[in-house]
Design a protein around this motif. Structure first.
Motif, mmCIF file in Angstrom:
data_model
loop_
_atom_site.group_PDB
_atom_site.id
_atom_site.type_symbol
_atom_site.label_atom_id
_atom_site.label_comp_id
_atom_site.label_asym_id
_atom_site.label_seq_id
_atom_site.Cartn_x
_atom_site.Cartn_y
_atom_site.Cartn_z
ATOM 1 N N ASN A 74 0.885 -1.182 -0.096
ATOM 2 C CA ASN A 74 -0.027 0.011 -0.086
ATOM 3 C C ASN A 74 1.148 1.292 -0.084
ATOM 4 O O ASN A 74 1.688 1.451 0.894
ATOM 5 C CB ASN A 74 -0.833 0.032 1.382
ATOM 6 C CG ASN A 74 -2.030 -1.015 1.109
ATOM 7 O OD1 ASN A 74 -2.666 -1.349 -0.124
ATOM 8 N ND2 ASN A 74 -2.055 -1.759 2.060
ATOM 9 N N PHE A 75 0.783 1.966 -1.062
ATOM 10 C CA PHE A 75 1.590 3.224 -1.224
ATOM 11 C C PHE A 75 0.588 4.729 -0.803
ATOM 12 O O PHE A 75 -0.590 4.539 -1.253
ATOM 13 C CB PHE A 75 1.992 3.407 -2.420
ATOM 14 C CG PHE A 75 3.022 2.427 -2.903
ATOM 15 C CD1 PHE A 75 4.363 2.727 -2.443
ATOM 16 C CD2 PHE A 75 2.914 1.228 -3.335
ATOM 17 C CE1 PHE A 75 5.595 1.695 -2.966
ATOM 18 C CE2 PHE A 75 3.947 0.315 -3.634
ATOM 19 C CZ PHE A 75 5.197 0.424 -3.323
ATOM 20 N N GLU A 76 1.308 5.783 -0.395
ATOM 21 C CA GLU A 76 0.559 6.796 -0.298
ATOM 22 C C GLU A 76 1.850 7.974 -0.429
ATOM 23 O O GLU A 76 2.758 7.624 -0.270
ATOM 24 C CB GLU A 76 0.101 7.108 1.047
ATOM 25 C CG GLU A 76 0.871 6.992 2.134
ATOM 26 C CD GLU A 76 0.004 6.783 3.627
ATOM 27 O OE1 GLU A 76 0.193 7.423 4.414
ATOM 28 O OE2 GLU A 76 -0.974 6.122 3.584
ATOM 29 N N VAL A 77 1.471 9.029 -1.018
ATOM 30 C CA VAL A 77 2.318 10.154 -1.039
ATOM 31 C C VAL A 77 2.151 11.148 0.219
ATOM 32 O O VAL A 77 0.771 11.452 0.571
ATOM 33 C CB VAL A 77 2.104 10.973 -2.386
ATOM 34 C CG1 VAL A 77 3.071 12.141 -2.320
ATOM 35 C CG2 VAL A 77 2.546 10.013 -3.569
ATOM 36 N N VAL A 78 3.075 11.682 0.755
ATOM 37 C CA VAL A 78 3.018 12.473 1.980
ATOM 38 C C VAL A 78 3.899 13.835 1.681
ATOM 39 O O VAL A 78 5.068 13.709 1.624
ATOM 40 C CB VAL A 78 3.579 11.839 3.272
ATOM 41 C CG1 VAL A 78 3.322 12.983 4.502
ATOM 42 C CG2 VAL A 78 2.792 10.566 3.374
ATOM 43 N N ILE A 79 3.061 14.835 1.689
ATOM 44 C CA ILE A 79 3.942 16.092 1.552
ATOM 45 C C ILE A 79 4.310 16.534 3.078
ATOM 46 O O ILE A 79 3.424 16.695 3.733
ATOM 47 C CB ILE A 79 3.128 17.484 0.933
ATOM 48 C CG1 ILE A 79 2.527 16.930 -0.554
ATOM 49 C CG2 ILE A 79 3.865 18.574 0.948
ATOM 50 C CD1 ILE A 79 1.556 17.952 -1.189
ATOM 51 N N ASN A 80 5.577 16.572 3.198
ATOM 52 C CA ASN A 80 5.940 16.753 4.523
ATOM 53 C C ASN A 80 6.689 17.957 4.893
ATOM 54 O O ASN A 80 6.851 18.240 6.107
ATOM 55 C CB ASN A 80 6.765 15.634 5.219
ATOM 56 C CG ASN A 80 8.294 15.241 4.255
ATOM 57 O OD1 ASN A 80 8.186 15.865 3.176
ATOM 58 N ND2 ASN A 80 9.386 15.029 4.839
ATOM 59 N N THR A 81 7.365 18.595 4.039
ATOM 60 C CA THR A 81 8.322 19.971 4.352
ATOM 61 C C THR A 81 8.052 21.080 3.184
ATOM 62 O O THR A 81 7.845 20.838 2.338
ATOM 63 C CB THR A 81 9.357 19.557 4.750
ATOM 64 O OG1 THR A 81 10.171 20.750 5.573
ATOM 65 C CG2 THR A 81 10.384 19.128 3.648
ATOM 66 N N LEU A 82 8.539 22.241 3.602
ATOM 67 C CA LEU A 82 8.629 23.164 2.527
ATOM 68 C C LEU A 82 10.065 23.896 2.722
ATOM 69 O O LEU A 82 10.644 24.383 3.812
ATOM 70 C CB LEU A 82 7.681 24.218 2.763
ATOM 71 C CG LEU A 82 7.824 25.338 1.835
ATOM 72 C CD1 LEU A 82 7.345 25.210 0.486
ATOM 73 C CD2 LEU A 82 7.188 26.486 2.416
ATOM 74 N N ILE A 83 10.946 23.444 1.619
ATOM 75 C CA ILE A 83 12.634 24.213 1.735
ATOM 76 C C ILE A 83 12.760 24.997 0.725
ATOM 77 O O ILE A 83 12.482 24.671 -0.649
ATOM 78 C CB ILE A 83 13.279 22.784 1.558
ATOM 79 C CG1 ILE A 83 13.234 21.993 2.899
ATOM 80 C CG2 ILE A 83 14.950 22.998 1.716
ATOM 81 C CD1 ILE A 83 13.942 20.552 2.806
ATOM 82 N N ASP A 84 13.337 26.272 0.976
ATOM 83 C CA ASP A 84 13.601 27.243 -0.214
ATOM 84 C C ASP A 84 12.432 27.389 -1.093
ATOM 85 O O ASP A 84 12.573 27.586 -2.414
ATOM 86 C CB ASP A 84 14.705 26.840 -0.743
ATOM 87 C CG ASP A 84 16.070 26.933 0.224
ATOM 88 O OD1 ASP A 84 15.787 27.797 1.254
ATOM 89 O OD2 ASP A 84 17.128 26.154 0.043
ATOM 90 N N GLY A 85 11.026 27.525 -0.507
ATOM 91 C CA GLY A 85 9.949 27.663 -1.436
ATOM 92 C C GLY A 85 9.470 26.706 -2.195
ATOM 93 O O GLY A 85 8.525 26.614 -2.980
ATOM 94 N N GLU A 86 9.873 25.243 -2.058
ATOM 95 C CA GLU A 86 9.649 24.235 -2.705
ATOM 96 C C GLU A 86 9.130 23.130 -1.608
ATOM 97 O O GLU A 86 9.735 22.638 -0.928
ATOM 98 C CB GLU A 86 10.678 23.521 -3.427
ATOM 99 C CG GLU A 86 10.275 22.683 -4.440
ATOM 100 C CD GLU A 86 11.453 21.650 -5.187
ATOM 101 O OE1 GLU A 86 11.221 20.751 -5.617
ATOM 102 O OE2 GLU A 86 12.406 22.363 -5.270
ATOM 103 N N TYR A 87 7.652 22.514 -1.947
ATOM 104 C CA TYR A 87 7.353 21.572 -1.282
ATOM 105 C C TYR A 87 7.887 20.278 -1.410
ATOM 106 O O TYR A 87 8.318 20.204 -2.574
ATOM 107 C CB TYR A 87 5.688 21.176 -1.431
ATOM 108 C CG TYR A 87 4.819 22.367 -0.775
ATOM 109 C CD1 TYR A 87 4.582 22.450 0.510
ATOM 110 C CD2 TYR A 87 4.284 23.348 -1.655
ATOM 111 C CE1 TYR A 87 3.694 23.507 1.310
ATOM 112 C CE2 TYR A 87 3.341 24.219 -1.244
ATOM 113 C CZ TYR A 87 3.304 24.206 0.186
ATOM 114 O OH TYR A 87 2.515 25.196 0.837
#
Length: 185
Positions: A74-87
Protein backbone atom coordinates in the motif's frame (compact mmCIF):
# COMPACT_ATOMS: atom_id res chain seq x y z
CA UNK A 1 2.56 13.11 13.52
CA UNK A 2 -0.88 13.38 11.97
CA UNK A 3 -1.58 13.76 8.27
CA UNK A 4 -4.50 15.32 6.42
CA UNK A 5 -5.75 13.73 3.22
CA UNK A 6 -5.81 15.99 0.19
CA UNK A 7 -7.63 15.86 -3.11
CA UNK A 8 -6.25 17.22 -6.35
CA UNK A 9 -8.62 20.01 -7.40
CA UNK A 10 -7.03 21.39 -10.54
CA UNK A 11 -4.24 23.23 -12.27
CA UNK A 12 -3.77 26.87 -13.14
CA UNK A 13 -1.20 29.19 -14.59
CA UNK A 14 -0.07 32.08 -12.41
CA UNK A 15 0.45 34.65 -15.14
CA UNK A 16 0.50 34.24 -18.90
CA UNK A 17 4.05 34.16 -20.19
CA UNK A 18 5.45 32.91 -16.88
CA UNK A 19 7.19 29.53 -16.67
CA UNK A 20 5.23 28.47 -13.59
CA UNK A 21 1.80 27.27 -12.65
CA UNK A 22 -0.13 26.00 -9.66
CA UNK A 23 -1.47 22.66 -8.54
CA UNK A 24 -4.44 23.17 -6.24
CA UNK A 25 -4.98 20.60 -3.48
CA UNK A 26 -7.89 20.78 -1.04
CA UNK A 27 -8.67 19.03 2.23
CA UNK A 28 -11.50 16.49 2.49
CA UNK A 29 -14.01 19.08 3.73
CA UNK A 30 -13.03 21.52 0.94
CA UNK A 31 -12.36 24.20 3.56
CA UNK A 32 -8.61 24.70 3.12
CA UNK A 33 -6.27 24.59 0.14
CA UNK A 34 -2.59 24.54 -0.60
CA UNK A 35 -1.07 25.59 -3.88
CA UNK A 36 2.03 23.81 -5.12
CA UNK A 37 4.09 25.75 -7.64
CA UNK A 38 5.33 23.83 -10.67
CA UNK A 39 6.93 24.51 -14.05
CA UNK A 40 4.88 24.84 -17.21
CA UNK A 41 6.63 21.69 -18.44
CA UNK A 42 5.12 19.77 -15.51
CA UNK A 43 1.75 21.44 -16.14
CA UNK A 44 1.86 19.94 -19.65
CA UNK A 45 2.36 16.49 -18.10
CA UNK A 46 -0.61 17.02 -15.78
CA UNK A 47 -2.82 18.18 -18.65
CA UNK A 48 -1.75 15.16 -20.70
CA UNK A 49 -2.71 12.68 -17.97
CA UNK A 50 -5.90 14.49 -17.01
CA UNK A 51 -7.16 14.70 -20.59
CA UNK A 52 -6.41 11.07 -21.51
CA UNK A 53 -9.51 8.93 -21.98
CA UNK A 54 -7.59 5.90 -20.72
CA UNK A 55 -4.29 5.60 -18.89
CA UNK A 56 -1.54 6.38 -21.43
CA UNK A 57 1.22 3.80 -21.84
CA UNK A 58 4.03 6.12 -20.75
CA UNK A 59 7.24 5.16 -18.98
CA UNK A 60 5.86 6.31 -15.63
CA UNK A 61 2.73 4.18 -16.03
CA UNK A 62 4.75 1.16 -17.11
CA UNK A 63 7.13 1.50 -14.15
CA UNK A 64 4.23 1.85 -11.72
CA UNK A 65 2.58 -1.26 -13.18
CA UNK A 66 5.82 -3.22 -12.76
CA UNK A 67 6.20 -2.09 -9.15
CA UNK A 68 2.61 -3.08 -8.36
CA UNK A 69 2.93 -6.50 -10.02
CA UNK A 70 5.93 -7.55 -7.93
CA UNK A 71 4.82 -6.36 -4.56
CA UNK A 72 1.57 -6.36 -2.65
CA UNK A 73 1.98 -3.03 -0.93
CA UNK A 74 0.00 0.00 0.00
CA UNK A 75 1.48 3.29 -1.10
CA UNK A 76 0.69 6.90 -0.32
CA UNK A 77 2.31 10.24 -1.04
CA UNK A 78 2.97 12.51 1.94
CA UNK A 79 3.91 16.18 1.55
CA UNK A 80 6.03 16.75 4.63
CA UNK A 81 8.05 19.96 4.41
CA UNK A 82 8.77 23.20 2.58
CA UNK A 83 12.41 24.04 1.78
CA UNK A 84 13.46 27.22 -0.05
CA UNK A 85 9.97 27.74 -1.43
CA UNK A 86 9.52 24.16 -2.66
CA UNK A 87 7.28 21.53 -1.12
CA UNK A 88 9.00 18.18 -0.52
CA UNK A 89 7.30 14.82 -0.19
CA UNK A 90 7.92 11.13 0.03
CA UNK A 91 6.33 8.02 -1.34
CA UNK A 92 5.49 5.81 1.62
CA UNK A 93 5.09 2.05 1.44
CA UNK A 94 2.94 1.24 4.46
CA UNK A 95 3.57 -2.50 4.07
CA UNK A 96 7.39 -2.36 4.18
CA UNK A 97 7.59 1.06 5.91
CA UNK A 98 10.00 2.25 3.19
CA UNK A 99 10.19 5.96 2.34
CA UNK A 100 11.25 7.30 -1.06
CA UNK A 101 12.01 11.01 -1.36
CA UNK A 102 10.12 12.72 -4.18
CA UNK A 103 9.23 16.29 -5.12
CA UNK A 104 5.70 17.28 -4.16
CA UNK A 105 4.90 18.03 -7.81
CA UNK A 106 5.98 14.53 -8.86
CA UNK A 107 4.13 13.11 -5.87
CA UNK A 108 0.88 14.75 -6.95
CA UNK A 109 1.36 13.47 -10.50
CA UNK A 110 2.09 9.96 -9.23
CA UNK A 111 -0.98 10.16 -7.01
CA UNK A 112 -3.13 10.90 -10.06
CA UNK A 113 -1.53 8.25 -12.28
CA UNK A 114 -1.37 5.47 -9.69
CA UNK A 115 -4.62 6.41 -7.96
CA UNK A 116 -2.95 6.46 -4.56
CA UNK A 117 -3.89 8.83 -1.74
CA UNK A 118 -1.98 12.01 -1.05
CA UNK A 119 -1.55 13.52 2.40
CA UNK A 120 0.09 16.52 3.98
CA UNK A 121 1.60 16.89 7.43
CA UNK A 122 -1.03 18.49 9.66
CA UNK A 123 1.31 21.21 10.99
CA UNK A 124 2.44 22.10 7.47
CA UNK A 125 -1.18 22.30 6.31
CA UNK A 126 -2.10 24.60 9.19
CA UNK A 127 0.89 26.84 8.48
CA UNK A 128 0.60 26.95 4.68
CA UNK A 129 -3.07 26.54 3.80
CA UNK A 130 -5.47 29.22 2.73
CA UNK A 131 -9.27 29.15 2.85
CA UNK A 132 -10.74 27.39 -0.18
CA UNK A 133 -13.50 29.01 -2.22
CA UNK A 134 -14.39 27.06 -5.35
CA UNK A 135 -16.07 30.13 -6.91
CA UNK A 136 -13.14 32.49 -6.37
CA UNK A 137 -11.38 33.92 -9.43
CA UNK A 138 -8.21 34.73 -7.48
CA UNK A 139 -5.93 32.64 -5.32
CA UNK A 140 -3.86 33.50 -2.26
CA UNK A 141 -0.36 32.07 -2.18
CA UNK A 142 1.96 32.05 0.84
CA UNK A 143 5.08 34.08 0.10
CA UNK A 144 7.34 31.30 1.43
CA UNK A 145 6.27 29.05 -1.47
CA UNK A 146 7.80 31.37 -4.06
CA UNK A 147 11.24 30.69 -5.51
CA UNK A 148 13.97 33.28 -4.98
CA UNK A 149 13.63 34.35 -8.61
CA UNK A 150 9.88 34.79 -8.25
CA UNK A 151 10.35 36.75 -5.02
CA UNK A 152 12.76 39.13 -6.79
CA UNK A 153 10.37 39.64 -9.70
CA UNK A 154 7.42 40.19 -7.35
CA UNK A 155 9.46 42.68 -5.28
CA UNK A 156 10.36 44.69 -8.40
CA UNK A 157 6.72 44.67 -9.53
CA UNK A 158 5.47 45.71 -6.06
CA UNK A 159 7.89 48.66 -5.96
CA UNK A 160 6.98 49.67 -9.53
CA UNK A 161 3.29 49.59 -8.54
CA UNK A 162 4.07 51.50 -5.33
CA UNK A 163 2.68 48.67 -3.23
CA UNK A 164 5.17 49.21 -0.41
CA UNK A 165 3.40 46.99 2.11
CA UNK A 166 3.74 44.00 -0.22
CA UNK A 167 7.29 45.03 -1.10
CA UNK A 168 8.22 45.06 2.59
CA UNK A 169 6.75 41.58 3.12
CA UNK A 170 8.59 40.22 0.07
CA UNK A 171 11.85 41.84 1.15
CA UNK A 172 11.43 40.37 4.64
CA UNK A 173 11.10 36.86 3.13
CA UNK A 174 14.18 37.42 0.95
CA UNK A 175 16.20 38.51 3.99
CA UNK A 176 14.91 35.58 6.07
CA UNK A 177 16.14 33.15 3.43
CA UNK A 178 19.52 34.88 3.21
CA UNK A 179 19.95 34.54 6.98
CA UNK A 180 19.03 30.85 6.82
CA UNK A 181 21.60 30.26 4.08
CA UNK A 182 24.29 32.16 5.98
CA UNK A 183 23.60 30.15 9.14
CA UNK A 184 23.87 26.88 7.20
CA UNK A 185 27.06 27.80 5.35
Amino acid sequence: MSNIQLTFHGISTILEGQDVGLLLLVDEQSNQQISVICTTEKLKEFRFYLSAKKTPNTLLNVLWSVIRSYEESNFEVVINTLIDGEYKAYLYNSTTLDLYSISAVDGVLLSIIAKIPIFIDEHLMKRQSMPFNKDSKSMALPVNTLSEEMLGEALTKAVDNENYELAAALNQEIERRKKLKNNKG
